[in-house]
Motif scaffolding. Sequence first.
Motif, PDB file in Angstrom:
ATOM      1  N   GLY A 120      10.567  73.881  44.127  1.00  0.00           N
ATOM      2  CA  GLY A 120       9.424  73.077  43.711  1.00  0.00           C
ATOM      3  C   GLY A 120       8.695  72.426  44.870  1.00  0.00           C
ATOM      4  O   GLY A 120       7.463  72.385  44.894  1.00  0.00           O
ATOM      5  N   ASP A 121       9.447  71.934  45.857  1.00  0.00           N
ATOM      6  CA  ASP A 121       8.800  71.283  46.999  1.00  0.00           C
ATOM      7  C   ASP A 121       8.028  72.282  47.852  1.00  0.00           C
ATOM      8  O   ASP A 121       6.937  71.985  48.341  1.00  0.00           O
ATOM      9  CB  ASP A 121       9.820  70.521  47.843  1.00  0.00           C
ATOM     10  N   VAL A 122       8.559  73.478  48.008  1.00  0.00           N
ATOM     11  CA  VAL A 122       7.862  74.522  48.771  1.00  0.00           C
ATOM     12  C   VAL A 122       6.603  74.947  48.028  1.00  0.00           C
ATOM     13  O   VAL A 122       5.527  75.083  48.624  1.00  0.00           O
ATOM     14  CB  VAL A 122       8.793  75.739  49.008  1.00  0.00           C
ATOM     15  N   LEU A 123       6.726  75.150  46.716  1.00  0.00           N
ATOM     16  CA  LEU A 123       5.565  75.541  45.915  1.00  0.00           C
ATOM     17  C   LEU A 123       4.482  74.474  45.992  1.00  0.00           C
ATOM     18  O   LEU A 123       3.303  74.797  46.155  1.00  0.00           O
ATOM     19  CB  LEU A 123       5.972  75.779  44.457  1.00  0.00           C
ATOM     20  N   ALA A 124       4.853  73.202  45.910  1.00  0.00           N
ATOM     21  CA  ALA A 124       3.877  72.109  45.978  1.00  0.00           C
ATOM     22  C   ALA A 124       3.096  72.157  47.286  1.00  0.00           C
ATOM     23  O   ALA A 124       1.868  72.044  47.295  1.00  0.00           O
ATOM     24  CB  ALA A 124       4.574  70.760  45.823  1.00  0.00           C
ATOM     25  N   ALA A 125       3.791  72.353  48.396  1.00  0.00           N
ATOM     26  CA  ALA A 125       3.125  72.414  49.697  1.00  0.00           C
ATOM     27  C   ALA A 125       2.179  73.604  49.771  1.00  0.00           C
ATOM     28  O   ALA A 125       1.043  73.493  50.263  1.00  0.00           O
ATOM     29  CB  ALA A 125       4.161  72.492  50.812  1.00  0.00           C
ATOM     30  N   GLU A 126       2.616  74.732  49.265  1.00  0.00           N
ATOM     31  CA  GLU A 126       1.777  75.933  49.319  1.00  0.00           C
ATOM     32  C   GLU A 126       0.591  75.839  48.369  1.00  0.00           C
ATOM     33  O   GLU A 126      -0.490  76.357  48.663  1.00  0.00           O
ATOM     34  CB  GLU A 126       2.607  77.184  49.036  1.00  0.00           C
TER      35      GLU A 126
ATOM     36  N   ALA B 253      -1.811  79.530  39.531  1.00  0.00           N
ATOM     37  CA  ALA B 253      -2.249  78.168  39.851  1.00  0.00           C
ATOM     38  C   ALA B 253      -3.553  77.870  39.138  1.00  0.00           C
ATOM     39  O   ALA B 253      -4.401  78.742  38.973  1.00  0.00           O
ATOM     40  CB  ALA B 253      -2.429  78.011  41.358  1.00  0.00           C
ATOM     41  N   VAL B 254      -3.697  76.622  38.717  1.00  0.00           N
ATOM     42  CA  VAL B 254      -4.914  76.135  38.063  1.00  0.00           C
ATOM     43  C   VAL B 254      -5.373  74.896  38.830  1.00  0.00           C
ATOM     44  O   VAL B 254      -4.569  74.025  39.154  1.00  0.00           O
ATOM     45  CB  VAL B 254      -4.639  75.778  36.579  1.00  0.00           C
ATOM     46  N   PHE B 255      -6.673  74.832  39.117  1.00  0.00           N
ATOM     47  CA  PHE B 255      -7.267  73.698  39.811  1.00  0.00           C
ATOM     48  C   PHE B 255      -8.131  72.953  38.811  1.00  0.00           C
ATOM     49  O   PHE B 255      -9.015  73.532  38.193  1.00  0.00           O
ATOM     50  CB  PHE B 255      -8.122  74.180  40.989  1.00  0.00           C
TER      51      PHE B 255
ATOM     52  N   ALA C  67       9.955  77.859  39.595  1.00  0.00           N
ATOM     53  CA  ALA C  67       9.535  76.548  40.111  1.00  0.00           C
ATOM     54  C   ALA C  67       8.157  76.243  39.554  1.00  0.00           C
ATOM     55  O   ALA C  67       7.391  77.145  39.211  1.00  0.00           O
ATOM     56  CB  ALA C  67       9.496  76.555  41.639  1.00  0.00           C
ATOM     57  N   CYS C  68       7.835  74.952  39.467  1.00  0.00           N
ATOM     58  CA  CYS C  68       6.491  74.529  39.073  1.00  0.00           C
ATOM     59  C   CYS C  68       6.192  73.191  39.751  1.00  0.00           C
ATOM     60  O   CYS C  68       7.104  72.459  40.127  1.00  0.00           O
ATOM     61  CB  CYS C  68       6.338  74.443  37.567  1.00  0.00           C
ATOM     62  N   ALA C  69       4.900  72.930  39.918  1.00  0.00           N
ATOM     63  CA  ALA C  69       4.513  71.706  40.633  1.00  0.00           C
ATOM     64  C   ALA C  69       3.139  71.237  40.189  1.00  0.00           C
ATOM     65  O   ALA C  69       2.282  72.032  39.800  1.00  0.00           O
ATOM     66  CB  ALA C  69       4.521  71.950  42.136  1.00  0.00           C
ATOM     67  N   LEU C  70       2.948  69.931  40.283  1.00  0.00           N
ATOM     68  CA  LEU C  70       1.669  69.260  40.086  1.00  0.00           C
ATOM     69  C   LEU C  70       1.386  68.513  41.373  1.00  0.00           C
ATOM     70  O   LEU C  70       2.199  67.705  41.820  1.00  0.00           O
ATOM     71  CB  LEU C  70       1.761  68.281  38.909  1.00  0.00           C
ATOM     72  N   VAL C  71       0.241  68.818  41.989  1.00  0.00           N
ATOM     73  CA  VAL C  71      -0.093  68.278  43.302  1.00  0.00           C
ATOM     74  C   VAL C  71      -1.395  67.490  43.203  1.00  0.00           C
ATOM     75  O   VAL C  71      -2.339  67.923  42.537  1.00  0.00           O
ATOM     76  CB  VAL C  71      -0.246  69.427  44.333  1.00  0.00           C
ATOM     77  N   GLY C  72      -1.455  66.344  43.862  1.00  0.00           N
ATOM     78  CA  GLY C  72      -2.660  65.526  43.896  1.00  0.00           C
ATOM     79  C   GLY C  72      -3.635  65.997  44.960  1.00  0.00           C
ATOM     80  O   GLY C  72      -3.352  66.907  45.742  1.00  0.00           O
ATOM     81  N   GLU C  73      -4.773  65.348  44.988  1.00  0.00           N
ATOM     82  CA  GLU C  73      -5.846  65.707  45.913  1.00  0.00           C
ATOM     83  C   GLU C  73      -5.400  65.601  47.374  1.00  0.00           C
ATOM     84  O   GLU C  73      -5.843  66.374  48.222  1.00  0.00           O
ATOM     85  CB  GLU C  73      -7.040  64.787  45.664  1.00  0.00           C
ATOM     86  N   ASP C  74      -4.503  64.686  47.659  1.00  0.00           N
ATOM     87  CA  ASP C  74      -4.032  64.490  49.029  1.00  0.00           C
ATOM     88  C   ASP C  74      -2.967  65.500  49.443  1.00  0.00           C
ATOM     89  O   ASP C  74      -2.472  65.472  50.565  1.00  0.00           O
ATOM     90  CB  ASP C  74      -3.489  63.077  49.209  1.00  0.00           C
ATOM     91  N   GLY C  75      -2.617  66.407  48.528  1.00  0.00           N
ATOM     92  CA  GLY C  75      -1.624  67.426  48.838  1.00  0.00           C
ATOM     93  C   GLY C  75      -0.194  67.007  48.577  1.00  0.00           C
ATOM     94  O   GLY C  75       0.730  67.788  48.765  1.00  0.00           O
ATOM     95  N   LEU C  76      -0.008  65.778  48.141  1.00  0.00           N
ATOM     96  CA  LEU C  76       1.346  65.295  47.859  1.00  0.00           C
ATOM     97  C   LEU C  76       1.739  65.634  46.424  1.00  0.00           C
ATOM     98  O   LEU C  76       0.932  65.516  45.510  1.00  0.00           O
ATOM     99  CB  LEU C  76       1.440  63.791  48.083  1.00  0.00           C
ATOM    100  N   PRO C  77       2.996  66.037  46.215  1.00  0.00           N
ATOM    101  CA  PRO C  77       3.431  66.388  44.866  1.00  0.00           C
ATOM    102  C   PRO C  77       3.558  65.150  43.979  1.00  0.00           C
ATOM    103  O   PRO C  77       4.122  64.147  44.394  1.00  0.00           O
ATOM    104  CB  PRO C  77       4.793  67.052  45.088  1.00  0.00           C
TER     105      PRO C  77
ATOM    106  N   SER D 240      -9.056  66.710  40.653  1.00  0.00           N
ATOM    107  CA  SER D 240      -8.406  66.575  41.953  1.00  0.00           C
ATOM    108  C   SER D 240      -6.946  67.036  41.922  1.00  0.00           C
ATOM    109  O   SER D 240      -6.203  66.796  42.859  1.00  0.00           O
ATOM    110  CB  SER D 240      -8.479  65.118  42.413  1.00  0.00           C
ATOM    111  N   PHE D 241      -6.547  67.719  40.857  1.00  0.00           N
ATOM    112  CA  PHE D 241      -5.166  68.152  40.702  1.00  0.00           C
ATOM    113  C   PHE D 241      -5.029  69.666  40.828  1.00  0.00           C
ATOM    114  O   PHE D 241      -5.931  70.412  40.482  1.00  0.00           O
ATOM    115  CB  PHE D 241      -4.612  67.731  39.332  1.00  0.00           C
ATOM    116  N   THR D 242      -3.871  70.079  41.308  1.00  0.00           N
ATOM    117  CA  THR D 242      -3.505  71.491  41.346  1.00  0.00           C
ATOM    118  C   THR D 242      -2.173  71.639  40.644  1.00  0.00           C
ATOM    119  O   THR D 242      -1.232  70.894  40.918  1.00  0.00           O
ATOM    120  CB  THR D 242      -3.368  71.990  42.797  1.00  0.00           C
ATOM    121  N   LEU D 243      -2.118  72.579  39.700  1.00  0.00           N
ATOM    122  CA  LEU D 243      -0.898  72.866  38.955  1.00  0.00           C
ATOM    123  C   LEU D 243      -0.508  74.301  39.245  1.00  0.00           C
ATOM    124  O   LEU D 243      -1.381  75.164  39.349  1.00  0.00           O
ATOM    125  CB  LEU D 243      -1.154  72.775  37.450  1.00  0.00           C
TER     126      LEU D 243
END
Length: 135
Positions: A32-38, A72-74, A14-24, A77-80
């Motif tokens: 992917g949705d679980v990874l995004a939340a975590e 994970a990379v920060f 799984a992989c995800a890109l998450v915004g500053e607000d925590g939303l994928p 305002s993004f988290t990947l």
Amino acid sequence: MRLDTLRSLSGVRACALVGEDGLPLEMQGELGDVLAAELASLRASSERVGRRLGAGQMTRLTFTSDLIEVVAVFTGSFTLGAALLRGTDTRSAQQALARIAAELGAPGGLPSPVVLPDGAPQDSPVQSSAAAERR
């Protein structure tokens, strides 16, 4: 999509890109949705640890569990992040995450979100453009 290169790597579950607000903003894979939340939670925790230890801003986090390895990379305002099968060489995933992070930080990487001010008049340009986008 930005994560296609990452998803095609061997061992990536799984992989995800998450915004500053925590939303994928983008996610791939069955979890992917679980990874995004975590990832959103990990970012908040790592920022707190960095502050409390006086270590500065956290830019990368990796951990291993019984079954997976998470990288994970920060950036800004993004988290990947990516979840890989344990035992998979994570170097190619780390390199792909770093490339995507650099692209996000480049001009035109991703548009900045528009935040409407509270009480903005209905005829203001900000309010009007937001209303037009909703239609």
